[in-house]
Design an enzyme around this catalytic site. Structure first.
Site, PDB file in Angstrom:
ATOM      1  N   HIS A 237       1.027  -1.369  -0.059  1.00  0.00           N
ATOM      2  CA  HIS A 237      -0.093   0.038  -0.020  1.00  0.00           C
ATOM      3  C   HIS A 237       0.990   1.233   0.189  1.00  0.00           C
ATOM      4  CE1 HIS A 237      -3.300   2.799   1.052  1.00  0.00           C
ATOM      5  NE2 HIS A 237      -2.553   3.320   2.030  1.00  0.00           N
ATOM      6  N   HIS A 242       1.088   5.107  -2.268  1.00  0.00           N
ATOM      7  CA  HIS A 242       1.512   6.400  -1.905  1.00  0.00           C
ATOM      8  C   HIS A 242       2.909   6.912  -2.385  1.00  0.00           C
ATOM      9  CE1 HIS A 242      -1.571   7.440   1.123  1.00  0.00           C
ATOM     10  NE2 HIS A 242      -1.599   6.028   1.704  1.00  0.00           N
ATOM     11  N   GLU A 282      -6.171   9.196  -0.255  1.00  0.00           N
ATOM     12  CA  GLU A 282      -6.398   7.591  -0.065  1.00  0.00           C
ATOM     13  C   GLU A 282      -7.245   7.092  -1.169  1.00  0.00           C
ATOM     14  OE1 GLU A 282      -5.156   5.320   1.473  1.00  0.00           O
ATOM     15  OE2 GLU A 282      -3.921   6.128   3.056  1.00  0.00           O
ATOM     16  N   SER A 301      -3.092   0.895  -5.020  1.00  0.00           N
ATOM     17  CA  SER A 301      -2.411  -0.325  -4.314  1.00  0.00           C
ATOM     18  C   SER A 301      -3.511  -1.498  -4.203  1.00  0.00           C
ATOM     19  CB  SER A 301      -1.856  -0.081  -3.018  1.00  0.00           C
ATOM     20  OG  SER A 301      -2.766   0.349  -2.068  1.00  0.00           O
TER      21      SER A 301
END
Length: 311
Positions: A237, A242, A282, A301
């Site tokens: 993730h 990110h 997010e 992700s």
């Protein structure tokens, strides 16, 4: 409302040795100005009372507001050492339904990585991690599944950056990139950096890090028995979702703005900022050339979320 009027007012703060923490002026409805002043003083002290008495005499109208309690916040990037270990879970406290709950080897590995993050301090290099065969196989399974979907559903900015991450940070199906390499690359491009963290942080502490262009990054990976599922953020993730977007200048600036707004903010405002972050950084999506594209890490992700949200 005369030249030098503000100076005449401010001299009383100097006279009574009281520090001003914030001052601003605004035009009023009667063609004059109103001044808003925050200062640090003891409410019932004689000097405070004398100051307010002078200000009242010199002003057309004075309103005294209640004292404002500002939560502690970091003032320098090194202060993140204070918040980095205030974790809500240690990355090792697995729930009973976690795929790795009964795997003692996996739990010990998570504990070692958590201790590694807890011992990290500002100014020290991010330690190199030798990933195990199971961890590499897990990364490979997710990477290969995501690669095709990303080319179709990721935003243009992500697709521009990912090849650079492959070249400079070692992104590939057969290699888990080192956070130190990613952090160095981000610092050269947008001034962002990664910082190891042992587990989940509160919204306040996490957002405070963004104010200093610092992204708190976990170091553990999901259990190898279920490589396409994770109940918590892991390095898939963090590094696939990110990290690439922090190399985009506009995205990096936007993330820092959210962080700056969180410094000293009230609990209610932190909740609002966290909601803003959740629905953008997010799980954000945008339209490019008439098509829905993902830029949020939670989408980028996760092959399931990515395909469902953008297909």
């Amino acid at each position: 409302d005369n030249p030098g009027a503000l100076h005449e007012i401010l001299k009383y703060f100097w006279k009574y040795d009281i520090n001003i923490t914030h001052i601003e002026s605004r035009p009023s409805k009667n063609d004059s100005f109103e001044f808003f002043v925050d200062f640090h003083a003891t409410p019932n002290a004689a000097t405070t009372a004398a100051l307010l008495d002078h200000l009242k005499k010199e002003s057309r109208r004075m309103l005294v507001l209640d004292a404002r309690n500002v939560p502690w916040f970091p003032r320098h990037v090194s202060d993140l050492d204070v918040v980095a270990n205030r974790i809500l879970d240690a990355g090792t406290d697995l729930e009973s339904d976690h795929p790795g709950f009964n795997d003692q080897v996996y739990r010990e590995r998570r504990l070692g990585l958590a201790e590694n993050a807890m011992n990290h301090r500002f100014g020290n290099p991010i330690p190199h991690i030798d990933y195990t065969a199971d961890e590499l196989a897990t990364w490979k399974a997710v990477y290969e599944r995501l690669e095709t979907l990303l080319s179709e559903h990721a935003c243009a900015e992500y697709l521009k950056i990912l090849p650079m991450m492959k070249q400079h940070c070692g992104y590939s199906a057969d290699n888990i990139p080192q956070q130190s390499d990613i952090s160095n690359f981000l610092q050269r491009t947008t001034g962002f950096q990664l910082r190891p963290v042992a587990g989940l942080l509160s919204s306040r502490d996490f957002l405070n890090g963004l104010a200093f262009r610092t992204f708190f990054c976990t170091q553990y990976i999901r259990h190898h028995s279920m490589p396409l599922y994770t109940p918590e953020p892991d390095i898939v993730h963090e590094l696939m979702g990110h990290a690439p977007m922090f190399a985009d200048p506009d995205f990096a600036d936007f993330s820092q703005e959210i962080g700056l707004a969180s410094l000293g903010a009230s609990d209610k405002d932190i909740e609002r900022l966290a909601r803003c972050y959740w629905h953008s950084v997010e799980f954000g999506a945008c339209r490019q050339d008439g098509q829905l594209k993902a830029y949020g890490a939670g989408l980028l992700s996760s092959f399931g979320e990515l395909e469902y949200s953008c297909a």
